[in-house]
Every structure is written in C-alpha cells, then in structure tokens.
Write an enzyme that holds these catalytic residues in place. Structure first.
Site, PDB file in Angstrom:
ATOM      1  N   SER A 189       8.210   6.111   6.780  1.00  0.00           N
ATOM      2  CA  SER A 189       7.326   5.826   5.878  1.00  0.00           C
ATOM      3  C   SER A 189       7.054   4.342   6.125  1.00  0.00           C
ATOM      4  CB  SER A 189       8.209   6.050   4.373  1.00  0.00           C
ATOM      5  OG  SER A 189       8.500   7.378   4.212  1.00  0.00           O
ATOM      6  N   GLY A 191       4.444   1.173   4.515  1.00  0.00           N
ATOM      7  CA  GLY A 191       3.550   0.833   3.493  1.00  0.00           C
ATOM      8  C   GLY A 191       3.413  -0.956   3.476  1.00  0.00           C
ATOM      9  N   LEU A 205       4.798   6.722  -3.346  1.00  0.00           N
ATOM     10  CA  LEU A 205       6.141   6.614  -3.792  1.00  0.00           C
ATOM     11  C   LEU A 205       7.066   6.610  -2.576  1.00  0.00           C
ATOM     12  CD1 LEU A 205       8.268   8.349  -6.519  1.00  0.00           C
ATOM     13  CD2 LEU A 205       8.715   8.937  -4.168  1.00  0.00           C
ATOM     14  N   TYR A 214      11.433   6.507  -1.424  1.00  0.00           N
ATOM     15  CA  TYR A 214      12.814   6.282  -1.681  1.00  0.00           C
ATOM     16  C   TYR A 214      13.661   5.262  -0.724  1.00  0.00           C
ATOM     17  CZ  TYR A 214      17.595   7.175  -1.943  1.00  0.00           C
ATOM     18  OH  TYR A 214      19.191   7.026  -2.095  1.00  0.00           O
ATOM     19  N   GLY A 240       0.860  -1.237   0.103  1.00  0.00           N
ATOM     20  CA  GLY A 240       0.177   0.020  -0.202  1.00  0.00           C
ATOM     21  C   GLY A 240       0.901   1.143   0.065  1.00  0.00           C
ATOM     22  N   GLY A 241       0.351   2.295  -0.101  1.00  0.00           N
ATOM     23  CA  GLY A 241       1.047   3.533  -0.382  1.00  0.00           C
ATOM     24  C   GLY A 241       1.252   3.984  -1.419  1.00  0.00           C
ATOM     25  N   GLY A 257       6.669  -3.254   4.977  1.00  0.00           N
ATOM     26  CA  GLY A 257       6.751  -2.778   6.468  1.00  0.00           C
ATOM     27  C   GLY A 257       7.183  -1.156   6.275  1.00  0.00           C
ATOM     28  N   CYS A 273       5.233  10.057  -0.872  1.00  0.00           N
ATOM     29  CA  CYS A 273       4.117   9.642  -0.213  1.00  0.00           C
ATOM     30  C   CYS A 273       2.842  10.251  -0.427  1.00  0.00           C
ATOM     31  CB  CYS A 273       3.946   9.661   1.245  1.00  0.00           C
ATOM     32  SG  CYS A 273       5.880   9.254   1.981  1.00  0.00           S
TER      33      CYS A 273
END
Length: 211
Positions: A147, A149, A77, A79, A74-75, A160, A178
């Site tokens: 972050s 996802g 972009l 990096y 999920g989520g 994770g 995000c």
C-alpha cells in the site's frame, strides 16, 4: 528511473503517533536542507490509518479494539501492524517532478525489490472513474501486497509505503482497505512461504539506493 541515493534510518516497532512527530521533524529538516533525502524503515503496533476521503462505512467495528487515526497522507484506509515493513520517504522532488510522478517511482522500486525476493509483482494504471490503484500487486495471484500513500509539502515528500511481510492479515478483513471492498490483501509469507524480515529490509533498501 533517475538515480536518487537515500540516507537510511532503521527502527523496529515505533508507535504511530510518535513516528508522525519524528517524520514531521525530518520533513522540516529536509525543507531547510539540513539533511539529505531519507528512507526510514520501521513497523508499527496495530493501527488503522485513514485519509480525509475515507467513508465511515469503510471503518472497522470499534469492538475490534484497534485504534483508528486520521492522517494527512493521500489514499484511504490502511492497516499497520507487526510483521509489516513501513517505509517513510522524505525526499526533495526536482522542479520537473510532482508527487504523482514520485509515487510511480516508489511503485517501480517496490516491484524491483519484490522481484529480487522472488515475488513477481506489478503496478497498475487506474481506469477512468475508478478508485486509485496506487500500490503493488502480485503478478501471478493478483493480490495487493504493498500500500502507498504520500503527500508533499514545500517540495518535500512524506509518508510512504507499507509492505506486508509476515504479519497477521486478519485485520485487513475487518475494514475496507484502500477504498476497494473486493481487494485481496496478501503478504510475502502467504505468497512465498518462509521469509526473513532482514532480507526484505535489505532488498527494499537496495531498491531505493539507501544506505
């Protein structure tokens, strides 16, 4: 939070595609009850990963030379690069818990780890109609430091979190992270100064009851 001890796997720099292959194997083992709930800590060479909903205008200029990989989490972009701690969570959820519930738990455990490292942090609720505010922000400066996802398949989580520790933050400025054009991505080094990756790994493992 419920007690949830995890088995810990630790690696250093692992190519993203190879990590996805191993993560898929770990998920299969957990679905078949061939291994316990697991936290895998590692880092990746520079790569952008995108979710299926990531708009094209959020992607970096190809001239930057950093590959972009579509992922099943999920989520939007994110990096990854050296100096970032990535944690993949392969966990069989209880019958009364969904993936959104577990993401909230991950946020709170990361807040706990950051607090132990001396950085007050917080999770945020998403206002109606806004881009999901999944992740962890610094409490004092309002910058995003973690972050998150994730997804679940047959009751087992995968993917994770990514915690910026002491790596170069410049690649975050080359794309829309995000799904939030105005987000200010930060790192432990930017917020605290000197920081040890070994100390960060230990604090994160402890917050997830991983050994």
């Amino acid at each position: 939070m419920r007690a949830r001890p995890l088995t810990l796997i630790e690696d250093e720099l692992v190519d993203y595609d190879k990590a996805m292959e191993r993560m898929t194997d770990l998920v299969g083992q957990r679905q078949r009850d061939e291994r316990p709930d697991t936290l895998w800590l590692l880092s990746h060479p520079s790569v952008y990963t995108v979710g299926r909903r990531t708009p094209l205008d959020h992607l970096p200029d190809p001239a930057r030379g950093i590959p972009v990989v579509e992922t099943g989490r999920g989520g939007q972009l994110t990096y990854h690069g050296p100096g970032q701690l990535v944690g993949y969570l392969i966990v069989k959820l209880d019958d009364d818990q969904g993936i959104v519930d577990y993401v909230r738990e991950v946020e709170l455990r990361m807040v706990e780890a950051l607090g132990k490292l001396g950085l007050p942090a917080e999770r945020r609720d998403t206002p109606p109609g806004s881009e999901l505010l999944t992740g962890v922000w610094t409490a004092e400066t309002g910058r995003k430091v973690v972050s998150i996802g994730m997804r679940q398949s047959r009751g087992v989580t995968s993917h994770g979190f990514a915690l910026n520790v002491d790596g170069d933050l410049t690649p975050w400025d080359w794309a829309v992270a995000c799904g939030m054009p105005d987000v200010d991505m930060t790192s432990l080094r930017r917020e605290l100064g000197s920081v040890s990756m070994a100390d960060v790994r230990a604090a994160v493992a402890a917050a997830f009851e991983a050994a």
